[in-house]
Design a protein around this motif. Structure first.
Motif, PDB file in Angstrom:
ATOM      1  N   ARG A 105      24.927  -3.569 -47.360  1.00 30.07           N
ATOM      2  CA  ARG A 105      26.285  -3.749 -47.594  1.00 30.07           C
ATOM      3  C   ARG A 105      26.845  -3.403 -49.072  1.00 30.07           C
ATOM      4  NH1 ARG A 105      28.436  -9.227 -44.546  1.00 30.07           N
ATOM      5  NH2 ARG A 105      28.185  -8.866 -42.530  1.00 30.07           N
ATOM      6  N   ARG A 106      25.751  -3.329 -49.834  1.00 30.12           N
ATOM      7  CA  ARG A 106      25.963  -2.994 -51.182  1.00 30.12           C
ATOM      8  C   ARG A 106      25.227  -1.510 -51.619  1.00 30.12           C
ATOM      9  NH1 ARG A 106      27.771  -6.885 -54.170  1.00 30.12           N
ATOM     10  NH2 ARG A 106      26.836  -5.879 -56.215  1.00 30.12           N
ATOM     11  N   LEU A 107      25.551  -0.630 -50.753  1.00 35.01           N
ATOM     12  CA  LEU A 107      25.001   0.745 -50.742  1.00 35.01           C
ATOM     13  C   LEU A 107      26.192   1.356 -51.814  1.00 35.01           C
ATOM     14  CD1 LEU A 107      23.554   1.860 -47.626  1.00 35.01           C
ATOM     15  CD2 LEU A 107      22.471   1.492 -49.709  1.00 35.01           C
ATOM     16  N   PRO A 108      25.836   2.419 -52.358  1.00 32.23           N
ATOM     17  CA  PRO A 108      27.021   3.130 -53.101  1.00 32.23           C
ATOM     18  C   PRO A 108      27.951   4.013 -52.163  1.00 32.23           C
ATOM     19  CG  PRO A 108      24.941   4.420 -53.367  1.00 32.23           C
ATOM     20  CD  PRO A 108      24.760   2.980 -52.766  1.00 32.23           C
ATOM     21  N   TRP A 109      28.719   3.318 -51.675  1.00 29.44           N
ATOM     22  CA  TRP A 109      29.501   3.833 -50.283  1.00 29.44           C
ATOM     23  C   TRP A 109      30.219   5.188 -50.772  1.00 29.44           C
ATOM     24  CZ3 TRP A 109      27.890   2.914 -46.036  1.00 29.44           C
ATOM     25  CH2 TRP A 109      27.554   1.645 -45.732  1.00 29.44           C
ATOM     26  N   PHE A 110      30.754   5.376 -52.133  1.00 28.74           N
ATOM     27  CA  PHE A 110      31.390   6.609 -52.513  1.00 28.74           C
ATOM     28  C   PHE A 110      30.342   7.671 -52.442  1.00 28.74           C
ATOM     29  CE2 PHE A 110      34.547   3.934 -54.945  1.00 28.74           C
ATOM     30  CZ  PHE A 110      35.546   4.237 -53.995  1.00 28.74           C
ATOM     31  N   VAL A 111      29.157   7.566 -52.737  1.00 24.32           N
ATOM     32  CA  VAL A 111      28.120   8.441 -52.633  1.00 24.32           C
ATOM     33  C   VAL A 111      28.073   8.864 -51.060  1.00 24.32           C
ATOM     34  CG1 VAL A 111      25.650   9.197 -52.617  1.00 24.32           C
ATOM     35  CG2 VAL A 111      26.908   8.053 -54.672  1.00 24.32           C
ATOM     36  N   VAL A 112      27.968   7.712 -50.087  1.00 25.48           N
ATOM     37  CA  VAL A 112      27.828   7.957 -49.025  1.00 25.48           C
ATOM     38  C   VAL A 112      29.098   8.940 -48.105  1.00 25.48           C
ATOM     39  CG1 VAL A 112      27.812   6.819 -46.688  1.00 25.48           C
ATOM     40  CG2 VAL A 112      26.500   5.925 -48.732  1.00 25.48           C
ATOM     41  N   ALA A 113      30.266   8.413 -48.755  1.00 22.57           N
ATOM     42  CA  ALA A 113      31.469   9.279 -48.059  1.00 22.57           C
ATOM     43  C   ALA A 113      31.364  10.740 -48.600  1.00 22.57           C
ATOM     44  CB  ALA A 113      32.530   8.486 -48.579  1.00 22.57           C
ATOM     45  N   TYR A 114      31.058  11.046 -49.903  1.00 19.92           N
ATOM     46  CA  TYR A 114      30.845  12.410 -50.527  1.00 19.92           C
ATOM     47  C   TYR A 114      29.880  13.049 -49.567  1.00 19.92           C
ATOM     48  CZ  TYR A 114      29.609  16.339 -53.402  1.00 19.92           C
ATOM     49  OH  TYR A 114      29.378  17.693 -53.779  1.00 19.92           O
ATOM     50  N   SER A 115      28.860  12.628 -49.302  1.00 21.45           N
ATOM     51  CA  SER A 115      27.733  13.132 -48.289  1.00 21.45           C
ATOM     52  C   SER A 115      28.109  13.251 -46.903  1.00 21.45           C
ATOM     53  CB  SER A 115      26.661  12.263 -48.488  1.00 21.45           C
ATOM     54  OG  SER A 115      25.942  12.015 -49.821  1.00 21.45           O
ATOM     55  N   VAL A 116      28.801  12.355 -46.386  1.00 23.59           N
ATOM     56  CA  VAL A 116      29.391  12.661 -45.157  1.00 23.59           C
ATOM     57  C   VAL A 116      30.437  13.753 -45.195  1.00 23.59           C
ATOM     58  CG1 VAL A 116      30.863  11.608 -43.333  1.00 23.59           C
ATOM     59  CG2 VAL A 116      28.996  10.240 -44.255  1.00 23.59           C
ATOM     60  N   TRP A 117      31.188  13.912 -46.241  1.00 18.89           N
ATOM     61  CA  TRP A 117      32.191  15.065 -46.063  1.00 18.89           C
ATOM     62  C   TRP A 117      31.545  16.256 -46.185  1.00 18.89           C
ATOM     63  CZ3 TRP A 117      36.859  16.216 -44.630  1.00 18.89           C
ATOM     64  CH2 TRP A 117      37.481  17.391 -45.223  1.00 18.89           C
ATOM     65  N   ALA A 118      30.501  16.341 -47.181  1.00 20.04           N
ATOM     66  CA  ALA A 118      29.534  17.510 -47.143  1.00 20.04           C
ATOM     67  C   ALA A 118      28.960  17.808 -45.630  1.00 20.04           C
ATOM     68  CB  ALA A 118      28.482  17.527 -48.030  1.00 20.04           C
ATOM     69  N   LEU A 119      28.497  17.013 -44.945  1.00 21.84           N
ATOM     70  CA  LEU A 119      27.994  17.012 -43.847  1.00 21.84           C
ATOM     71  C   LEU A 119      29.058  17.725 -42.641  1.00 21.84           C
ATOM     72  CD1 LEU A 119      25.647  16.879 -41.654  1.00 21.84           C
ATOM     73  CD2 LEU A 119      26.275  14.585 -41.145  1.00 21.84           C
ATOM     74  N   ALA A 120      30.201  17.133 -42.900  1.00 18.08           N
ATOM     75  CA  ALA A 120      31.284  17.602 -42.110  1.00 18.08           C
ATOM     76  C   ALA A 120      31.728  18.988 -42.244  1.00 18.08           C
ATOM     77  CB  ALA A 120      32.478  16.717 -42.093  1.00 18.08           C
ATOM     78  N   SER A 121      31.370  19.590 -43.439  1.00 17.13           N
ATOM     79  CA  SER A 121      31.951  20.763 -43.612  1.00 17.13           C
ATOM     80  C   SER A 121      31.002  21.981 -42.824  1.00 17.13           C
ATOM     81  CB  SER A 121      31.712  21.328 -45.251  1.00 17.13           C
ATOM     82  OG  SER A 121      30.304  21.237 -45.756  1.00 17.13           O
ATOM     83  N   LEU A 122      30.052  21.374 -42.067  1.00 15.35           N
ATOM     84  CA  LEU A 122      29.209  22.217 -41.066  1.00 15.35           C
ATOM     85  C   LEU A 122      30.363  22.887 -40.111  1.00 15.35           C
ATOM     86  CD1 LEU A 122      25.705  20.707 -40.594  1.00 15.35           C
ATOM     87  CD2 LEU A 122      26.133  23.018 -41.350  1.00 15.35           C
ATOM     88  N   LEU A 123      31.359  22.045 -39.939  1.00 12.37           N
ATOM     89  CA  LEU A 123      32.099  22.555 -38.686  1.00 12.37           C
ATOM     90  C   LEU A 123      32.946  23.728 -39.283  1.00 12.37           C
ATOM     91  CD1 LEU A 123      33.399  18.914 -37.882  1.00 12.37           C
ATOM     92  CD2 LEU A 123      31.507  20.220 -36.632  1.00 12.37           C
ATOM     93  N   TRP A 124      33.015  23.790 -40.434  1.00 10.51           N
ATOM     94  CA  TRP A 124      34.145  25.128 -40.836  1.00 10.51           C
ATOM     95  C   TRP A 124      33.447  25.964 -42.011  1.00 10.51           C
ATOM     96  CZ3 TRP A 124      35.533  19.933 -42.221  1.00 10.51           C
ATOM     97  CH2 TRP A 124      35.292  19.573 -43.246  1.00 10.51           C
ATOM     98  N   SER A 125      32.100  25.678 -42.149  1.00  7.10           N
ATOM     99  CA  SER A 125      31.392  26.578 -43.357  1.00  7.10           C
ATOM    100  C   SER A 125      31.487  27.966 -43.134  1.00  7.10           C
ATOM    101  CB  SER A 125      29.875  26.011 -43.556  1.00  7.10           C
ATOM    102  OG  SER A 125      29.288  26.563 -44.368  1.00  7.10           O
ATOM    103  N   ALA A 126      31.815  28.884 -44.059  1.00  4.24           N
ATOM    104  CA  ALA A 126      31.673  30.314 -44.066  1.00  4.24           C
ATOM    105  C   ALA A 126      30.020  30.715 -44.127  1.00  4.24           C
ATOM    106  CB  ALA A 126      32.510  30.790 -45.034  1.00  4.24           C
ATOM    107  N   TRP A 127      29.282  29.726 -44.601  1.00  6.19           N
ATOM    108  CA  TRP A 127      28.045  30.244 -44.563  1.00  6.19           C
ATOM    109  C   TRP A 127      27.087  29.004 -44.075  1.00  6.19           C
ATOM    110  CZ3 TRP A 127      31.108  31.087 -49.072  1.00  6.19           C
ATOM    111  CH2 TRP A 127      31.646  29.854 -49.982  1.00  6.19           C
ATOM    112  N   PRO A 128      26.955  29.050 -42.974  1.00  2.00           N
ATOM    113  CA  PRO A 128      26.517  27.586 -41.966  1.00  2.00           C
ATOM    114  C   PRO A 128      25.099  27.559 -42.494  1.00  2.00           C
ATOM    115  CG  PRO A 128      27.160  29.533 -40.464  1.00  2.00           C
ATOM    116  CD  PRO A 128      27.553  29.658 -41.800  1.00  2.00           C
ATOM    117  N   LEU A 129      24.445  28.477 -42.387  1.00  2.00           N
ATOM    118  CA  LEU A 129      22.906  28.370 -42.644  1.00  2.00           C
ATOM    119  C   LEU A 129      22.381  27.807 -44.278  1.00  2.00           C
ATOM    120  CD1 LEU A 129      19.937  28.881 -42.010  1.00  2.00           C
ATOM    121  CD2 LEU A 129      20.086  31.189 -42.539  1.00  2.00           C
ATOM    122  N   ALA A 130      23.313  28.629 -44.988  1.00  2.00           N
ATOM    123  CA  ALA A 130      23.183  27.851 -46.427  1.00  2.00           C
ATOM    124  C   ALA A 130      23.657  26.317 -46.525  1.00  2.00           C
ATOM    125  CB  ALA A 130      23.819  28.768 -47.319  1.00  2.00           C
TER     126      ALA A 130
END
Length: 434
Positions: A45-70
């Motif tokens: 419960r004491r993880l750095p949750w803003f880091v997790v949120a940023y990383s999840v948003w980065a992962l979600a960008s695969l859905l619209w990425s202009a460079w999916p392989l990169a």
């Protein structure tokens, strides 16, 4: 793992991208396996949750990425770095963690000096990646080593880049000084390591690192002044003075950047960075909210980046600014999330440094020198991030996640389950606080 993070592109320059990828992925697999076996105490419960949120948003960008392989490849690097950060922070106590960071930095510094010495004495000409000696001149940006050790020019160390060597050397000075203040053993040798780090810092000649060093010194002085206060209200004037000096210094640096950077041997446009920022910002404004897709670093083999921005006849692999880079990749939403990441880290690191360790009515326990390190490291990456994208990967991102998570898991040095786990594993008796 820490050495690999600090050494940066050294593995790529020495052995190529395939072997480097195998090393990084293998280290991640080993980390995961050891984590499952050791099972260190972790308060999920004491993880750095803003880091997790940023990383999840980065992962979600695969859905619209202009460079999916990169995006997919660099996301793998992002999550491997996070995994290793959390693993190292969970299995080591604060004292062990700082000692491990110091050891990794020693390897990087010594190998950098020996590498430059080997090139100067035995090779005698600049060296390209892959240990290829080059007698015919090419643009210096391509060299792994420019053979400058004895001619007074900038040296690049095993990273092959002076702008990567300089902040690592600056961090090493901070880490070794913190260990000396914490009364670590063999302090005479630590002073020798500081001398070596200072020499490499000077020879790297990075203007951004010089500014980061000034900012780090300002933060250190402010923390030490904060620690001298006796009443809560006394800190207010220091906060005001710190804000005035910080904002005033930033404004002066921008307004008089021409004479300042000329004195440091750099152009007023930060060696072409303003041109890169303009190009990247123009493209980012086409997708201002969600961005074009995660890619840290930019992969020059991807058609979207190959030849897009050319500097010294080489494809640029970053926007040379954390904030411009994230705006391009993840849009305004990514910028906001990253802002919260840095804000949360700075907040916790600051009070970790300025507040006395306290968990009961006793309010006179001595400060630990180790608590200075997260704030001083944060200053380095925040300043570096203004003109470099390096803090988004390698040691910049690893230590940000590692220190941020460690502060949440172990807010008091030497106290708590996470601080006792290693001692219990070794069968050592636990020290009880009187």
């Amino acid at each position: 793992m820490l050495f690999t993070a600090f050494a940066g592109t050294a593995w790529v320059n020495a052995f190529g991208e395939s072997i480097t990828a195998a090393i990084v992925i293998g280290a991640g697999v080993v980390s995961l396996a050891l984590w499952a076996v050791v099972r260190p105490p972790v308060q999920w419960r004491r993880l750095p949750w803003f880091v997790v949120a940023y990383s999840v948003w980065a992962l979600a960008s695969l859905l619209w990425s202009a460079w999916p392989l990169a995006s997919a490849l660099t996301l793998l690097l992002l999550f491997l770095t996070m995994l290793q950060s959390l693993f190292v922070g969970s299995v080591l106590t604060w004292h062990e963690l700082v000692r491990a960071v110091a050891s990794a930095l020693k390897w990087v510094l010594m190998l950098s000096l020996l590498f430059e010495l080997w090139v100067a004495v035995f090779v005698g000409v600049p060296l390209l990646p892959g240990f290829v000696a080059r007698t015919e001149p090419v643009d210096p940006i391509f060299y792994w080593s420019r053979d400058n050790l004895f001619d007074g020019g900038r040296i690049q160390g095993i990273m092959g880049n002076a702008n990567l060597l300089a902040p690592v050397a600056l961090l090493a000075i901070v880490v070794f000084a913190v260990r000396i203040a914490a009364r670590a053993p063999r302090r005479g040798l630590l002073w020798a390591w500081i001398v070596l780090a200072a020499y490499l810092f000077y020879r790297a000649g990075s203007a951004t690192a010089y500014v980061a060093a000034a900012g780090t010194a300002l933060v250190l002085v402010t923390i030490l002044l904060m620690r001298r206060t006796r009443q809560p209200g006394e800190r207010t004037r220091y906060y005001i003075g710190y804000a005035v000096l910080g904002l005033g210094g930033a404004a002066a640096l921008w307004l008089w950047r021409d004479p300042i950077f000329t004195a440091l041997g750099r152009s007023a446009d930060l060696t072409g960075r303003e041109r890169i920022w303009e190009i990247v910002a123009a493209k980012a404004s086409e997708r201002p909210v969600t961005g074009w897709g995660f890619a840290t670093p930019w992969l020059p083999t991807d058609p979207a980046f190959d030849g897009w921005i050319i500097d010294h006849d080489q494809t640029v692999m970053q926007a040379h600014s954390v904030w411009v880079d994230v705006y391009l990749q993840l849009g305004i939403i990514g910028l906001v999330l990253l802002g919260f990441v840095y804000l949360a880290y700075a907040w916790r690191a600051w009070f970790f440094a300025v507040d006395r360790p306290r968990w009961d009515l006793r309010a006179d326990r001595p400060y630990s020198a180790l608590t200075l390190l997260p704030s001083l490291f944060g200053t380095i990456v925040l300043v570096q991030g203004l003109a470099e994208s390096g803090p988004l990967l390698a040691w910049g991102w690893m230590l940000l996640v590692m220190f941020g998570a460690k502060i949440k898991q172990s807010p008091i040095v030497g106290v708590g389950p996470a601080e006792h786990s290693a001692a219990i594993e070794r069968g050592e008796p636990l020290k009880q606080e009187p």
